[in-house]
Enzyme design. Structure first.
Site, mmCIF file in Angstrom:
data_model
loop_
_atom_site.group_PDB
_atom_site.id
_atom_site.type_symbol
_atom_site.label_atom_id
_atom_site.label_comp_id
_atom_site.label_asym_id
_atom_site.label_seq_id
_atom_site.Cartn_x
_atom_site.Cartn_y
_atom_site.Cartn_z
ATOM 1 N N PRO A 136 48.028 31.040 46.799
ATOM 2 C CA PRO A 136 46.820 30.563 46.123
ATOM 3 C C PRO A 136 46.354 31.443 44.964
ATOM 4 C CG PRO A 136 46.231 31.608 48.181
ATOM 5 C CD PRO A 136 47.740 31.608 48.109
ATOM 6 N N CYS A 137 47.108 31.429 43.888
ATOM 7 C CA CYS A 137 46.752 32.221 42.710
ATOM 8 C C CYS A 137 45.428 31.766 42.106
ATOM 9 C CB CYS A 137 47.866 32.172 41.679
ATOM 10 S SG CYS A 137 48.429 30.520 41.262
#
Length: 187
Positions: A136-137
């Site tokens: 989850p950048c």
């Protein structure tokens, strides 16, 4: 052999690419399916479209639920980061540990991997993330709650849409507006 499939979510048509029993890439929505297919063909010329295996169906169900507003942690999904530089893998390990609805800054990620001052390098690594949404950048922000960059189609607006869906907070400190999530411009 590499395989891919496209699937619909609340933010548009996404894709997963897998090889063997591991997911090797994810693609957030493009403007349309044709553009998505062209991008997949450029990134994975050997991949063929296929019916998803059971573990891919599970990943799709979790991603669809997350992007529909359900609180889902995707860190359990089987991913392959084998060809990824070691620095990037350390950054992705920290990102994988950020729960839905929470955020860290690039500087906080750098500190957690033992490299304070490497915030810019963390941003570069996140920009190279082959498996966005699963890694989850989008949950990593610039200092002061600013969004920072985002390399998916739609850029920062897509990042804000996902964070809005997750009802993410930009700070651990309580504020007068705690019940209000980040908001992306309405389309």
């Amino acid at each position: 052999m590499q395989s891919f499939c496209l699937f619909d979510t609340a933010i548009g048509s996404c894709a997963l690419v897998w090889q063997g029993e591991r997911i090797i890439a994810a693609q957030l929505p493009e403007r349309d399916e044709g553009v998505a297919r062209k991008r997949l063909a450029r990134r994975f010329p050997e991949a063929g479209e296929a019916e998803p295996a059971a573990f891919v169906r599970e990943a799709i169900a979790d991603i669809v639920a997350l992007l529909a507003g359900e609180r889902r942690d995707l860190a359990h999904l089987p991913i392959d980061l084998g060809g990824t530089p070691e620095f990037n893998r350390r950054v992705y390990a920290v990102a994988l540990a950020i729960p839905p609805g929470e955020t860290l800054t690039y500087g906080e990620v750098a500190a957690r991997i033992g490299e304070p001052g490497a915030a810019r390098a963390v941003g570069v690594a996140l920009g190279q993330n082959p498996i966005p949404i699963i890694v989850p950048c989008h949950r990593v922000l610039a200092a002061g709650g600013r969004t920072g960059g985002f390399s998916a189609d739609g850029g920062v607006e897509t990042k804000l849409r996902i964070l809005t869906i997750e009802k993410a907070r930009t700070s651990a400190e309580p504020s007068l507006f705690d019940s209000l999530p980040l908001e992306a411009r309405r389309r």
